[in-house]
Structures are given as structure tokens and as C-alpha cells.
Design an enzyme around this catalytic site. Sequence first.
Site, short mmCIF file in Angstrom:
data_model
loop_
_atom_site.label_atom_id
_atom_site.label_comp_id
_atom_site.label_asym_id
_atom_site.label_seq_id
_atom_site.Cartn_x
_atom_site.Cartn_y
_atom_site.Cartn_z
N PRO A 30 0.89 -1.11 -0.10
CA PRO A 30 0.03 -0.04 0.05
C PRO A 30 0.73 1.21 0.07
O PRO A 30 1.83 1.30 0.65
CB PRO A 30 -0.91 -0.21 1.29
N ASN A 31 0.48 2.06 -0.71
CA ASN A 31 0.85 3.61 -0.98
C ASN A 31 2.23 3.46 -1.44
O ASN A 31 2.77 4.76 -1.77
CB ASN A 31 0.97 4.49 0.55
N ARG A 38 4.93 11.33 -2.24
CA ARG A 38 4.64 10.85 -0.73
C ARG A 38 5.97 11.12 0.11
O ARG A 38 7.01 10.56 0.05
CB ARG A 38 4.22 9.43 -0.74
N TYR A 43 11.19 8.97 1.92
CA TYR A 43 11.39 7.87 0.89
C TYR A 43 11.90 8.37 -0.43
O TYR A 43 12.23 7.56 -1.36
CB TYR A 43 9.70 7.56 0.37
N ASN A 99 8.27 -5.23 -0.41
CA ASN A 99 7.99 -3.99 0.47
C ASN A 99 6.53 -3.96 0.98
O ASN A 99 5.58 -3.55 0.06
CB ASN A 99 8.34 -2.89 -0.13
N ALA A 102 2.83 -0.49 5.02
CA ALA A 102 2.11 -0.62 6.35
C ALA A 102 1.74 -2.02 6.81
O ALA A 102 1.71 -2.34 7.99
CB ALA A 102 1.11 0.50 6.52
N HIS A 105 3.50 -4.28 9.50
CA HIS A 105 3.39 -3.80 10.93
C HIS A 105 1.99 -4.46 11.51
O HIS A 105 2.07 -4.21 12.84
CB HIS A 105 3.52 -2.18 11.22
N ASP A 112 1.10 -15.47 7.61
CA ASP A 112 0.74 -16.90 7.37
C ASP A 112 1.08 -17.24 5.82
O ASP A 112 1.26 -18.21 5.87
CB ASP A 112 -0.81 -17.05 7.77
N GLU A 123 12.28 -9.20 3.10
CA GLU A 123 11.62 -8.16 3.32
C GLU A 123 12.24 -6.65 3.15
O GLU A 123 13.66 -6.85 3.50
CB GLU A 123 11.24 -8.48 4.84
N HIS A 125 12.50 -2.38 3.14
CA HIS A 125 12.13 -1.09 3.30
C HIS A 125 12.77 -0.09 2.85
O HIS A 125 14.03 -0.32 3.02
CB HIS A 125 11.78 -0.97 4.77
N ILE A 126 12.48 0.96 2.33
CA ILE A 126 12.98 2.14 1.64
C ILE A 126 13.71 2.76 2.70
O ILE A 126 15.19 3.25 2.98
CB ILE A 126 12.44 2.96 0.93
N SER A 127 13.05 3.02 3.94
CA SER A 127 13.52 3.58 5.02
C SER A 127 14.03 2.68 6.16
O SER A 127 13.86 1.46 6.13
CB SER A 127 12.40 4.52 5.72
N ARG A 132 12.51 4.76 13.17
CA ARG A 132 11.28 5.77 13.20
C ARG A 132 10.52 5.26 14.10
O ARG A 132 10.77 4.98 15.23
CB ARG A 132 10.66 5.34 11.74
N ARG A 136 6.45 0.96 13.74
CA ARG A 136 7.22 0.67 12.75
C ARG A 136 8.28 -0.26 13.01
O ARG A 136 8.85 -1.09 12.13
CB ARG A 136 7.86 1.59 11.85
C1 DQA Z 1 8.06 1.21 4.15
C2 DQA Z 1 8.15 1.45 5.51
C3 DQA Z 1 6.68 1.28 6.35
O1 DQA Z 1 6.71 1.57 7.87
C4 DQA Z 1 5.60 2.38 5.66
O2 DQA Z 1 4.53 2.10 6.17
C5 DQA Z 1 5.64 2.07 3.94
C6 DQA Z 1 7.22 2.12 3.34
C7 DQA Z 1 9.26 1.63 3.50
O3 DQA Z 1 9.82 1.32 2.27
O4 DQA Z 1 10.44 2.22 4.18
O5 DQA Z 1 4.69 2.16 3.42
O6 DQA Z 1 7.93 -0.09 3.99
#
Ligand code: DQA
Length: 171
Positions: A30-31, A38, A43, A99, A102, A105, A112, A123, A125-127, A132, A136
Site C-alpha cells: 500500500p501507498n 509521498r 522515501y 515491500n 504498512a 506492521h 501466514d 523483506e 523497506h526504503i527507510s 522511526r 514501525r
Molecule cells: C516502508 C516503511 C513502512 O513503515 C511504511 O508504512 C511504508 C514504507 C518503507 O519502504 O520504508 O509504507 O515499508
Amino acid sequence: MPRSHRHAVTNLALLTERHAMQTVLVLNGPNLNLLGLREPSVYGTHTLADVEALCAAACETHQFRLDFRQSNHEGVLIDAIQEAGRAQATGALAGVIMNAGAYTHTSVALHDAIKGAGVTLIELHISNVHAREAFRHQSYLSAVAKGVMAGFGVKGYALAIAALAGMTSAA
Ligand code: DQA
């Protein structure tokens, strides 16, 4: 050997090589369709299309075929993981770089799905999620992931593809 036969041998080698080329599924949650717009201070300014191009280049380097997807819907991501598990069982898929945004979390269902599909998943994550907010720091994916990559910006995607190549070539 006649020239025509030499061609046949070369073509067969190429075909075998192509057949052996495994896919890497890069799955974005998502997002992540809003990348570039964003929270650029968190990011960066690269768009998801830029990330796809970066992944395509990394896959070319490591001789993987790229399957790049994004969805804002948990069920669609779960379906993709189940599909990936089936593809990995046939040898067609090297693994998944995910990725989950959210959902990382919050989603027991993704945990599952990864466990149930038995898929090799990194797994991502960009950040650096650990630097943070406290919410998270919790991940439902880490316990079922082969590895975790966080805080390297969008370059992390290329690093994760290289890591997957290292894992599969060492086998
Ligand atoms: C994220 C970190 C997550 O906490 C956040 O909800 C995202 C992006 C990252 O790529 O850093 O949507 O996965």
C-alpha cells in the site's frame, strides 16, 4: 561438424539458458504507488516507475526475469505470494522481494501466506524503520523472511536482487 549443425547446437544452448532463467517477483504494498510524491524527505523523489527500471537493470545483471507489481489491497498481495510459492516449487521463481508498506506492521495474514507458501522472501523497506516511530519496529514478516533490508533507499531493491542471486547461485 557441418555449419548448420553448429547453429543447431548454439540455438539449443540459448534455449536451455532461456528456459533456466528464473523470475524474481518484486511485490510492493500500500501507498508505494505514491513514491516520489509521498513524504519525499523519508522515501526520496524516485517514483515507482524508477524503482521498476532499477529492478529491471539489476535483474538483467543477474540474469533474472522481473515480475514487478504493486497493490494497495492485502488480499491481492496474499494471492501473489501464494502464486509465487507455486512458481518457486516448479523452479520457475527464485524468490520474492517484498515491500509490504504498512501491512508489514499489521498483517498476520501476510505472515501466514509467506509461511504457508514456503516462498523465499526478502523483506524490504526504503527507510530505516527501526529509526522511526515505535509502531514501525514491529514486523509480521521478519520471522518468515529469509532476510531483511531496510534504510538503503530505493537502491535496496537492487541490493536485494543481488542477495537473491547470491543465494540461488550458491545452491
Ligand atoms: C516502508 C516503511 C513502512 O513503515 C511504511 O508504512 C511504508 C514504507 C518503507 O519502504 O520504508 O509504507 O515499508
